[in-house]
Write a protein that holds these residues in place. Structure first.
Motif, short mmCIF file in Angstrom:
data_model
loop_
_atom_site.label_atom_id
_atom_site.label_comp_id
_atom_site.label_asym_id
_atom_site.label_seq_id
_atom_site.Cartn_x
_atom_site.Cartn_y
_atom_site.Cartn_z
N PRO A 115 -1.83 9.63 6.31
CA PRO A 115 -1.41 8.24 5.09
C PRO A 115 -0.36 7.53 5.77
O PRO A 115 0.79 7.92 6.50
CB PRO A 115 -0.84 9.34 4.38
N LYS A 143 1.28 7.14 -6.74
CA LYS A 143 0.03 8.03 -7.31
C LYS A 143 -0.98 7.08 -7.95
O LYS A 143 -1.60 7.47 -8.81
CB LYS A 143 0.66 9.07 -8.16
N PRO A 155 -6.46 4.56 -5.83
CA PRO A 155 -6.68 3.64 -4.46
C PRO A 155 -7.70 2.95 -4.69
O PRO A 155 -7.69 1.64 -4.18
CB PRO A 155 -7.08 4.43 -3.21
N VAL A 193 2.66 6.04 4.94
CA VAL A 193 3.58 6.02 4.16
C VAL A 193 4.89 6.28 4.64
O VAL A 193 5.09 6.82 5.78
CB VAL A 193 3.76 7.16 2.98
N THR A 248 -4.35 4.09 2.22
CA THR A 248 -4.21 4.94 1.32
C THR A 248 -4.81 6.44 1.67
O THR A 248 -4.60 7.19 0.87
CB THR A 248 -4.87 4.46 0.08
N SER A 269 0.71 -1.26 -0.06
CA SER A 269 -0.02 0.19 -0.12
C SER A 269 0.87 1.21 -0.02
O SER A 269 0.50 2.15 -0.47
CB SER A 269 -0.81 0.05 1.31
N ASN A 270 2.03 1.07 0.62
CA ASN A 270 2.99 2.23 0.60
C ASN A 270 3.36 2.67 -0.63
O ASN A 270 3.23 3.98 -1.10
CB ASN A 270 4.09 1.86 1.46
N ASN A 297 0.74 4.19 -2.82
CA ASN A 297 0.34 5.74 -2.35
C ASN A 297 1.69 6.63 -3.22
O ASN A 297 1.23 7.62 -3.61
CB ASN A 297 0.38 5.87 -1.05
#
Length: 524
Positions: A436, A394, A397, A438, A425, A387-388, A391
């Motif tokens: 987020p 870009k 999601p 990330v 996300t 998922s990181n 994100n």
């Protein structure tokens, strides 16, 4: 069309109930495979149980081949077991959807009254309610009893600022799990700070026992190979449990061999160890072969018998009683509009590597390989790698959400959607999560040994050979300032970026643009 080409094993074991001779029956969905939670009258009266294999449902997404195999094999085994326990069984297959199958059954049996339990997934629920609308009093709906919490009692709380922790503490008090009166066992509600250790080199990780496919499973495998040859994933080496008895044996194994180390290494990642000390029981929990309270209570019993520490047991209880229940409530509160949420306005197609696993980034290789091969990876690989990366590149999601839904054997929309669109996300803009999820390569390096075997250098921040997570992360911080500033405690990352030199900022942009321009996107 009632297609029974690949149902020979079931037909040999089940004598089809004659629905013309009864006035009521119960429809059992593929994720409701446990009669213990059905009403007492069902268990006492033992009305005919109706099972439907709906090919159109299986065709709705290119689901992992092992997922389709698991869903159908476990349902077929359950139907056989139910007949052995005295339930008449009517096992139906159709090229259409569940609602079409039920409508066919009701039309051909005009005196039949059919009961169903509220489906966990939105689309199945809507389809069955359409059948109910069409047939009136001949179709009855009863509440879903496979969870601890009633969503109607909680879903009005779902709004920005209401976090899982508040819900979790209320559920602890309600169930009495790990409680001493009104106080939490051990004096703390949450032992998450004790559960962030990386795996020591050479640490022994017990292997999860695989289950040899029987004739029923092998027939399903043949069917999947014929009907879904181009679906995601590989079908070789199917070793999942497909009965409650087998699933209970795996629960015993987890309690005895892995629960004690589950907590400390809950967030750890290691090369060629996609499971580590995780339960790997969500696949059985999410279709009913195991029930959430029996897993929690077995773990608590292990703690009370000094077989597992409080941080491991509390961490497991928090995942099941807390997070699993919370995301279901979120799903009920937010559907169906949440399906289209996209707070960051990302529109990139999913990177092609999510389908092929082909990448030079070792952490992505290690996180995708078990998904492609087994339909599984643990939650930190899902959150902080896959998922990181989505994100930071870009990626839309909603495309990531669809991929998780089709790629994981334990995935159902009610659990995937909140985790992807709500948490990982930030697509809902901060309703479920405060930030987020990330990170740069530093987090992956801290929690795993992936970086030591990677062609990229985690210590290099930009330019050729630098870990892409490094520059992609800082580019994300710069471009998504609003997301970081939703929660004031995260705005310091924006401040850190702003303090970088103009030269560093330029290098971050150039490295990011070059990487994204060369990133292959899936076009299927």
């Amino acid at each position: 069309m009632n297609n029974r080409l690949f149902l020979k094993e079931v037909d040999q074991r089940i004598s089809q109930a004659d629905l013309h001779k009864v006035d009521n029956a119960v429809f059992v969905l593929h994720d409701q495979l446990n009669m213990q939670v059905w009403p007492e009258w069902v268990r006492e009266e033992k009305p005919p149980l109706v099972f439907i294999e709906a090919k159109a449902k299986g065709d709705s997404l290119p689901y992992h081949k092992k997922k389709i195999t698991y869903v159908l094999s476990s349902m077929r085994h359950f139907a056989v077991e139910c007949q052995q326990e005295g339930y008449p069984v009517y096992y139906y297959s159709t090229d259409q959807h569940y609602d079409d199958g039920l409508s066919d059954i009701l039309e051909s049996h005009p005196d039949l009254v059919l009961t169903f339990m509220t489906p966990s997934e939105w689309d199945s629920r809507e389809r069955l309610r359409e059948v109910k609308s069409s047939f009136g009093d001949r179709v009855k709906e009863i509440p879903n009893q496979f969870f601890f919490a009633d969503p109607d009692a909680w879903k009005d709380n779902i709004e920005p600022g209401y976090r899982m922790e508040y819900f979790y503490r209320d559920m602890r008090k309600k169930t009495g799990y790990l409680m001493n009166g009104d106080e939490p066992e051990g004096g703390e509600w949450n032992y998450d700070e004790d559960n962030r250790e990386s795996l020591p080199k050479g640490y022994d990780v017990p292997e999860i026992t695989g289950v040899e496919p029987d004739d029923i499973t092998n027939e399903v495998i043949q069917m999947v190979e014929e009907y879904h040859p181009n679906n995601f994933g590989v079908l070789d080496d199917f070793r999942y449990a497909v009965t409650r008895e087998q699933a209970l044996q795996l629960l015993d194994e987890f309690i005895e061999e892995r629960l004690a180390d589950f907590g400390p290494y809950e967030d750890a990642m290691a090369t060629d160890e996609p499971t580590l000390f995780h339960t790997n029981l969500s696949i059985y929990l999410n279709n009913g072969l195991l029930l959430p309270w029996e897993i929690c209570e077995r773990a608590i019993q292990a703690y009370e018998n000094d077989k597992a520490p409080i941080n491991s047991v509390e961490g497991l209880v928090r995942q099941i009683l807390g997070w699993r229940e919370f995301v279901r409530i979120y799903y009920e509160a937010m559907m169906p509009e949440v399906r289209d949420t996209n707070f960051l306005d990302f529109d990139g197609a999913l990177p092609e590597l999510f389908w092929s696993g082909n990448t030079k980034m070792h952490c992505l290789q290690q996180s995708l390989k078990p998904v492609i091969e087994q339909g599984y990876s643990h939650h930190i690989q899902r959150l902080m790698v896959l998922s990181n990366f989505s994100n930071l590149t870009k990626t839309d999601p909603r495309e990531l959400n669809k991929w998780f839904w089709l790629a994981y054997v334990d995935a159902y929309e009610w659990v995937v959607l909140p985790n992807v669109l709500g948490m990982s996300t930030f697509a809902d803009g901060g309703i479920l999560a405060s930030k987020p999820y990330v990170s740069s390569g530093n987090y992956i390096n801290k929690m795993s040994n992936y970086c030591t075997s990677c062609e990229y250098s985690v210590t290099k921040k930009t330019g050729e050979g630098a870990c892409p997570f490094n520059y992609l992360y800082w580019n994300f911080v710069d471009e998504q300032r609003e997301a970081f500033e939703v929660s004031g405690r995260n705005s310091f990352m924006v401040n850190m970026y702003d303090k970088k030199s103009d030269e560093d900022k330029k290098a971050i942009k150039e490295s990011t643009n070059q990487f994204l321009n060369q990133l292959d996107r899936y076009s299927g």
